[in-house]
Write a protein that holds these residues in place. Structure first.
Motif, PDB file in Angstrom:
ATOM      1  N   ALA A  18      52.772 -37.113 -43.898  1.00 37.37           N
ATOM      2  CA  ALA A  18      52.965 -35.981 -44.424  1.00 37.37           C
ATOM      3  C   ALA A  18      53.852 -36.112 -45.043  1.00 37.37           C
ATOM      4  O   ALA A  18      54.033 -35.471 -45.528  1.00 37.37           O
ATOM      5  N   TYR A  19      55.063 -36.687 -45.366  1.00 34.82           N
ATOM      6  CA  TYR A  19      56.411 -36.886 -46.197  1.00 34.82           C
ATOM      7  C   TYR A  19      56.041 -38.238 -46.706  1.00 34.82           C
ATOM      8  O   TYR A  19      55.849 -38.810 -46.954  1.00 34.82           O
ATOM      9  N   VAL A  43      65.332 -39.128 -56.591  1.00 40.78           N
ATOM     10  CA  VAL A  43      66.524 -37.900 -56.511  1.00 40.78           C
ATOM     11  C   VAL A  43      67.875 -38.323 -55.662  1.00 40.78           C
ATOM     12  O   VAL A  43      68.207 -38.749 -55.503  1.00 40.78           O
ATOM     13  N   CYS A  44      67.012 -37.534 -54.386  1.00 34.03           N
ATOM     14  CA  CYS A  44      68.278 -37.359 -53.615  1.00 34.03           C
ATOM     15  C   CYS A  44      68.292 -38.388 -52.211  1.00 34.03           C
ATOM     16  O   CYS A  44      68.550 -38.614 -51.527  1.00 34.03           O
ATOM     17  N   LYS A  45      66.210 -38.708 -52.276  1.00 31.86           N
ATOM     18  CA  LYS A  45      66.323 -39.230 -51.111  1.00 31.86           C
ATOM     19  C   LYS A  45      65.772 -39.319 -50.116  1.00 31.86           C
ATOM     20  O   LYS A  45      65.814 -39.998 -49.059  1.00 31.86           O
ATOM     21  N   ARG A  46      65.481 -38.357 -49.876  1.00 24.43           N
ATOM     22  CA  ARG A  46      65.684 -37.361 -49.093  1.00 24.43           C
ATOM     23  C   ARG A  46      63.954 -37.450 -48.398  1.00 24.43           C
ATOM     24  O   ARG A  46      62.623 -37.175 -49.739  1.00 24.43           O
ATOM     25  N   ASP A  94      55.319 -31.055 -50.969  1.00 25.55           N
ATOM     26  CA  ASP A  94      56.241 -30.375 -51.761  1.00 25.55           C
ATOM     27  C   ASP A  94      56.879 -31.300 -53.302  1.00 25.55           C
ATOM     28  O   ASP A  94      57.888 -31.298 -53.876  1.00 25.55           O
ATOM     29  N   LEU A  95      56.487 -32.301 -52.750  1.00 26.97           N
ATOM     30  CA  LEU A  95      56.685 -33.837 -54.086  1.00 26.97           C
ATOM     31  C   LEU A  95      55.515 -33.127 -55.485  1.00 26.97           C
ATOM     32  O   LEU A  95      54.153 -33.247 -55.362  1.00 26.97           O
ATOM     33  N   SER A  96      56.314 -34.430 -56.606  1.00 25.69           N
ATOM     34  CA  SER A  96      55.579 -33.785 -57.501  1.00 25.69           C
ATOM     35  C   SER A  96      55.592 -35.763 -58.022  1.00 25.69           C
ATOM     36  O   SER A  96      56.665 -35.734 -58.270  1.00 25.69           O
ATOM     37  N   MET A  97      55.189 -35.571 -59.721  1.00 25.93           N
ATOM     38  CA  MET A  97      55.710 -37.009 -59.971  1.00 25.93           C
ATOM     39  C   MET A  97      54.889 -37.049 -61.444  1.00 25.93           C
ATOM     40  O   MET A  97      54.273 -37.132 -61.950  1.00 25.93           O
ATOM     41  N   PRO A  98      55.398 -36.105 -62.443  1.00 30.30           N
ATOM     42  CA  PRO A  98      55.903 -35.648 -63.519  1.00 30.30           C
ATOM     43  C   PRO A  98      56.476 -36.867 -64.551  1.00 30.30           C
ATOM     44  O   PRO A  98      56.472 -37.732 -63.777  1.00 30.30           O
ATOM     45  N   ASN A 125      73.234 -30.868 -51.567  1.00 27.22           N
ATOM     46  CA  ASN A 125      72.039 -30.301 -51.056  1.00 27.22           C
ATOM     47  C   ASN A 125      71.005 -29.861 -52.717  1.00 27.22           C
ATOM     48  O   ASN A 125      71.834 -29.368 -52.925  1.00 27.22           O
ATOM     49  N   PRO A 126      69.890 -30.899 -53.004  1.00 27.25           N
ATOM     50  CA  PRO A 126      68.701 -30.136 -54.052  1.00 27.25           C
ATOM     51  C   PRO A 126      69.105 -28.289 -54.189  1.00 27.25           C
ATOM     52  O   PRO A 126      69.188 -28.107 -54.637  1.00 27.25           O
TER      53      PRO A 126
END
Length: 340
Positions: free
Chosen positions: A225-226, A231-234, A240-244, A263-264
């Motif tokens: 699920a995660y 970038v932030c390594k969290r 909520d992830l994207s890969m443009p 924190n982003p």
């Protein structure tokens, strides 16, 4: 047994043999594949006493290369008796028509136990040796997974992906999670990738408790699920992830901002506030400039009204029309003569 290129004209196709049927679409796909990638799976033949070759399997492939104008074809030349040649022919053509991978696997296992090599089976089935070995592995699975393959709850792709874990306990946990959550092969592939990375880090840290504790289906569900933000390594929910596509400069900028501001989400709010302040200051500066320009224009107009001779003080003569120039000369002459 050996692999050679033999003349197609030297191949004898027995009249009584099992034959698979192919649609025109399948025929064209195979033809296009051979044209583009070459011949990847040899046909299977055995040597005859008259020096020619008897076909065991590969009639369709021969038909395709004939259409392409080939005179020779790669072939596995097997030293088999009549019984084994018949077995290979029947095995190849009946197994291709079934949709149950366990039926194929068990048929391959019987042929393998009878002494037929991986190479011969691969040539007969029209697949690679690694494909044959994968299907032979299916016969070694626990009964629960064999039954799931028969029912269609598991696919061969699931087994292939799970086996990348290289540990019976981990493989079992992965397949249990597939059955529990109904994962498709792509989800399992993602899980295996993340699990391998987790195990690698635990191995480097010497975390025996983590390594010795197989993941539960609940843990596996959370794992897929995660994902890790680049970038932030969290760990962030995959929704909520994207890969443009991102250039090196933009990635460097993002990593710098996160490094400086933390924190982003908080960083985004800080940048938003800073930009708002900047735009507000810029707007006020522009308003001040406009007010100053308006004030200067008013002062110029006031001076011009008080002293008409100072109108257009900055206007060059080249900017006046011919009529205006004549009028100016008359004014100058009149002034010289004391008329005005």
């Amino acid at each position: 047994m050996r692999i050679e290129e033999i003349k197609i004209s030297d191949i004898v196709i027995p009249e009584e043999r099992a034959r698979a049927t192919f649609t025109d679409e399948q025929h064209q796909e195979l033809k296009a594949s051979i044209e583009k990638n070459g011949f990847t799976v040899p046909i299977l033949v055995r040597k005859r006493k008259d020096g020619k070759y008897e076909l065991i399997d590969g009639e369709h492939r021969i038909q395709v290369v004939k259409e392409l104008g080939w005179e020779k074809i790669p072939a596995v030349i097997s030293e088999v008796d009549d019984a084994r040649a018949t077995l290979l022919n029947v095995l190849a053509n009946t197994a291709r028509g079934t949709q149950n991978p366990m039926d194929v696997a068990e048929a391959l296992k019987r042929a393998h136990d009878a002494g037929i090599s991986d190479e011969e089976l691969a040539a007969a089935m029209g697949h690679t040796k690694s494909w044959v070995r994968l299907y032979l592995t299916l016969t070694e699975l626990p009964d629960v997974y064999k039954e799931a393959l028969r029912k269609g709850d598991l696919k061969v792709g699931h087994i292939k992906e799970a086996m990348r874990l290289n540990d019976p306990v981990e493989i079992d946990a992965a397949l249990q999670s597939v059955l529990h959550h109904g994962w498709n092969v792509n989800v399992l592939r993602y899980y295996v990738d993340r699990r391998i990375e987790e195990l690698r880090k635990a191995q480097e840290a010497g975390d025996r408790e983590f390594l010795d504790t197989p993941p539960t289906p609940e843990y596996a569900k959370e794992l897929v699920a995660y994902g890790d933000c680049m970038v932030c390594k969290r760990k962030v929910n995959r929704n909520d992830l994207s890969m443009p596509t991102i250039c090196t400069d933009c990635r460097t900028l993002l990593e710098y901002i996160v490094e400086q501001l933390g924190n982003p989400r908080e960083a985004m709010q800080t940048i938003y506030n800073a930009l708002n302040l900047y735009f507000d200051v810029t707007r006020r500066q522009k308003e001040t400039q406009v007010q100053q320009q308006q004030k200067q224009q008013q002062e110029v107009q006031l001076v011009a009204t008080t002293n008409p001779g100072t109108q257009n003080p900055r206007k060059e003569e080249s900017e006046f029309s011919k009529e205006e120039l004549k009028f100016i000369k008359l004014l100058k002459l009149a002034k010289q003569e004391g008329i005005i």
